[in-house]
Design a protein around this motif. Structure first.
Motif, PDB file in Angstrom:
ATOM      1  N   THR A  95      32.154 -12.053  80.383  1.00 17.59           N
ATOM      2  CA  THR A  95      32.185 -10.731  79.757  1.00 17.59           C
ATOM      3  C   THR A  95      32.540 -10.799  78.271  1.00 17.59           C
ATOM      4  N   ASP A  96      32.863 -11.983  77.771  1.00 14.44           N
ATOM      5  CA  ASP A  96      33.183 -12.140  76.346  1.00 14.44           C
ATOM      6  C   ASP A  96      31.893 -12.239  75.533  1.00 14.44           C
ATOM      7  N   THR A  97      31.963 -11.803  74.277  1.00 16.37           N
ATOM      8  CA  THR A  97      30.779 -11.740  73.408  1.00 16.37           C
ATOM      9  C   THR A  97      31.030 -12.456  72.090  1.00 16.37           C
ATOM     10  N   VAL A  98      30.042 -13.243  71.660  1.00 21.67           N
ATOM     11  CA  VAL A  98      30.095 -13.890  70.349  1.00 21.67           C
ATOM     12  C   VAL A  98      29.608 -12.886  69.309  1.00 21.67           C
ATOM     13  N   VAL A  99      30.434 -12.678  68.288  1.00 21.89           N
ATOM     14  CA  VAL A  99      30.091 -11.755  67.206  1.00 21.89           C
ATOM     15  C   VAL A  99      30.112 -12.528  65.884  1.00 21.89           C
ATOM     16  N   VAL A 100      29.022 -12.426  65.130  1.00 23.33           N
ATOM     17  CA  VAL A 100      28.921 -13.062  63.823  1.00 23.33           C
ATOM     18  C   VAL A 100      28.955 -11.969  62.761  1.00 23.33           C
ATOM     19  N   GLU A 101      29.958 -12.040  61.886  1.00 19.09           N
ATOM     20  CA  GLU A 101      30.094 -11.035  60.831  1.00 19.09           C
ATOM     21  C   GLU A 101      29.816 -11.681  59.469  1.00 19.09           C
ATOM     22  N   ILE A 102      28.821 -11.142  58.758  1.00 18.93           N
ATOM     23  CA  ILE A 102      28.454 -11.621  57.433  1.00 18.93           C
ATOM     24  C   ILE A 102      29.201 -10.764  56.408  1.00 18.93           C
ATOM     25  N   ARG A 103      30.201 -11.350  55.770  1.00 16.03           N
ATOM     26  CA  ARG A 103      31.037 -10.600  54.828  1.00 16.03           C
ATOM     27  C   ARG A 103      30.602 -10.760  53.382  1.00 16.03           C
ATOM     28  N   ASP A 104      29.924 -11.848  53.075  1.00 12.47           N
ATOM     29  CA  ASP A 104      29.396 -12.055  51.725  1.00 12.47           C
ATOM     30  C   ASP A 104      28.144 -12.904  51.824  1.00 12.47           C
ATOM     31  N   ALA A 105      27.107 -12.486  51.132  1.00 10.79           N
ATOM     32  CA  ALA A 105      25.846 -13.242  51.092  1.00 10.79           C
ATOM     33  C   ALA A 105      25.174 -12.955  49.761  1.00 10.79           C
ATOM     34  N   ASP A 131      25.005 -18.200  40.994  1.00 13.50           N
ATOM     35  CA  ASP A 131      26.135 -18.509  41.878  1.00 13.50           C
ATOM     36  C   ASP A 131      25.901 -17.842  43.225  1.00 13.50           C
ATOM     37  N   ALA A 132      25.783 -18.664  44.257  1.00 11.84           N
ATOM     38  CA  ALA A 132      25.543 -18.158  45.611  1.00 11.84           C
ATOM     39  C   ALA A 132      26.801 -18.308  46.449  1.00 11.84           C
ATOM     40  N   LYS A 133      27.114 -17.278  47.227  1.00  4.96           N
ATOM     41  CA  LYS A 133      28.296 -17.292  48.076  1.00  4.96           C
ATOM     42  C   LYS A 133      27.932 -16.883  49.501  1.00  4.96           C
ATOM     43  N   ALA A 134      28.657 -17.468  50.443  1.00 13.46           N
ATOM     44  CA  ALA A 134      28.499 -17.092  51.854  1.00 13.46           C
ATOM     45  C   ALA A 134      29.876 -17.048  52.495  1.00 13.46           C
ATOM     46  N   ASN A 135      30.192 -15.929  53.072  1.00 18.30           N
ATOM     47  CA  ASN A 135      31.450 -15.764  53.799  1.00 18.30           C
ATOM     48  C   ASN A 135      31.106 -15.216  55.176  1.00 18.30           C
ATOM     49  N   VAL A 136      31.295 -16.045  56.189  1.00 19.67           N
ATOM     50  CA  VAL A 136      30.873 -15.692  57.544  1.00 19.67           C
ATOM     51  C   VAL A 136      32.027 -15.926  58.515  1.00 19.67           C
ATOM     52  N   GLU A 150      38.297 -17.594  66.881  1.00 17.67           N
ATOM     53  CA  GLU A 150      37.704 -17.258  65.585  1.00 17.67           C
ATOM     54  C   GLU A 150      37.484 -18.512  64.747  1.00 17.67           C
ATOM     55  N   ALA A 151      36.356 -18.551  64.073  1.00 12.03           N
ATOM     56  CA  ALA A 151      36.047 -19.612  63.110  1.00 12.03           C
ATOM     57  C   ALA A 151      35.396 -18.946  61.911  1.00 12.03           C
ATOM     58  N   PHE A 152      35.600 -19.515  60.738  1.00 12.13           N
ATOM     59  CA  PHE A 152      35.023 -18.898  59.549  1.00 12.13           C
ATOM     60  C   PHE A 152      34.580 -19.961  58.565  1.00 12.13           C
ATOM     61  N   THR A 153      33.703 -19.530  57.657  1.00 13.03           N
ATOM     62  CA  THR A 153      33.239 -20.404  56.588  1.00 13.03           C
ATOM     63  C   THR A 153      33.213 -19.632  55.289  1.00 13.03           C
ATOM     64  N   SER A 154      33.540 -20.313  54.215  1.00  9.30           N
ATOM     65  CA  SER A 154      33.454 -19.737  52.879  1.00  9.30           C
ATOM     66  C   SER A 154      32.831 -20.797  51.976  1.00  9.30           C
ATOM     67  N   ALA A 155      31.565 -20.624  51.656  1.00 10.70           N
ATOM     68  CA  ALA A 155      30.813 -21.629  50.902  1.00 10.70           C
ATOM     69  C   ALA A 155      30.352 -21.061  49.571  1.00 10.70           C
ATOM     70  N   TRP A 156      30.197 -21.952  48.590  1.00 11.25           N
ATOM     71  CA  TRP A 156      29.778 -21.535  47.253  1.00 11.25           C
ATOM     72  C   TRP A 156      28.963 -22.654  46.616  1.00 11.25           C
ATOM     73  N   ARG A 157      27.845 -22.266  46.029  1.00 12.72           N
ATOM     74  CA  ARG A 157      26.982 -23.231  45.337  1.00 12.72           C
ATOM     75  C   ARG A 157      26.443 -22.603  44.062  1.00 12.72           C
ATOM     76  N   THR A 158      26.090 -23.435  43.076  1.00  8.31           N
ATOM     77  CA  THR A 158      25.545 -22.929  41.827  1.00  8.31           C
ATOM     78  C   THR A 158      24.376 -23.793  41.371  1.00  8.31           C
ATOM     79  N   ARG A 159      23.428 -23.158  40.693  1.00 15.46           N
ATOM     80  CA  ARG A 159      22.264 -23.845  40.115  1.00 15.46           C
ATOM     81  C   ARG A 159      21.923 -23.179  38.793  1.00 15.46           C
ATOM     82  N   SER A 160      21.363 -23.934  37.854  1.00 17.50           N
ATOM     83  CA  SER A 160      20.903 -23.374  36.585  1.00 17.50           C
ATOM     84  C   SER A 160      19.397 -23.560  36.472  1.00 17.50           C
ATOM     85  N   ILE A 161      18.797 -22.805  35.540  1.00 20.28           N
ATOM     86  CA  ILE A 161      17.346 -22.846  35.393  1.00 20.28           C
ATOM     87  C   ILE A 161      16.985 -22.967  33.919  1.00 20.28           C
TER      88      ILE A 161
END
Length: 203
Positions: A95-105, A131-136, A150-161
């Motif tokens: 009866t438990d449910t996996v929930v994925v919450e996208i807090r930053d993209a 600058d790209a960010k992901a908070n899940v 609960e598990a979480f990730t906070s990732a950040w990457r950057t690229r120039s052009i």
């Protein structure tokens, strides 16, 4: 009796074929480029004994500068949703449910200073950086909504052009940026699932 030459008979037919071909090209338009995909099916799935997964997004893109994620061929949010589909498999048990919450993209553009005039003509400067960010957050929730794991990730990457980059170059840089970001998301999420969801994870 004189017969018309063959060339004079074929000329109207040739003109007609040219006109039909040009009309067809005008209606079809230029060929469209295929939309790139970022998939994770090459990685083994994380099999969890639960319902779901249910995805919810609390991040709302402003849809204007300096944010550019809404202009990208594959946005971070779309890539995160694809990751959930490809890697996070549930059995439907219990009866438990996996929930994925996208807090930053988000992906934010910062314009950089470039040289002007004659000097600028003979130099290639970096025009902007992204600058790209992901908070899940990944949660296991009971039927009453209580968070059991609960598990979480906070990732950040950057690229120039480069200032002389084409639109195709820019889209490729955006795609590579999200691909690198998702590599971090994937690694952090898998570590978190194996550590905090061990009671639900199928070996």
């Amino acid at each position: 009796m004189r017969f018309p030459r063959l060339s004079s008979l074929l000329r109207p037919l040739a003109l007609m074929l040219v006109a039909v071909t040009m009309a067809a090209c005008a209606t079809e338009g230029p060929p469209k480029r295929g939309t790139p995909e970022l998939r994770f099916t090459n990685l083994p799935p994380l099999n969890v004994a639960a319902q779901g997964p249910r995805i919810q997004t609390t991040y709302v893109s402003p849809l204007r500068n300096p944010n550019v994620e809404h202009l990208m061929p594959v946005s971070p949010e779309r890539a995160i949703r694809q990751w959930v589909q490809d890697r996070l498999h549930t059995t439907g048990a219990g009866t438990d449910t996996v929930v994925v919450e996208i807090r930053d993209a988000s992906v934010v553009e910062t314009r950089l200073n470039t040289k002007k005039g004659v000097v600028g003509f003979f130099t290639d400067d970096q025009e902007a950086k992204y600058d790209a960010k992901a908070n899940v957050v990944l949660q296991m929730r009971g039927p009453d909504g209580r968070v059991k794991a609960e598990a979480f990730t906070s990732a950040w990457r950057t690229r120039s052009i480069n200032e002389k980059a084409s639109l195709a170059d820019r889209e490729q840089i955006w795609f590579d940026l999200v691909e690198e970001l998702m590599r971090d998301v994937d690694q952090q999420m898998e570590t978190g699932v194996r550590q905090y969801f061990s009671d639900y994870l199928l070996r």
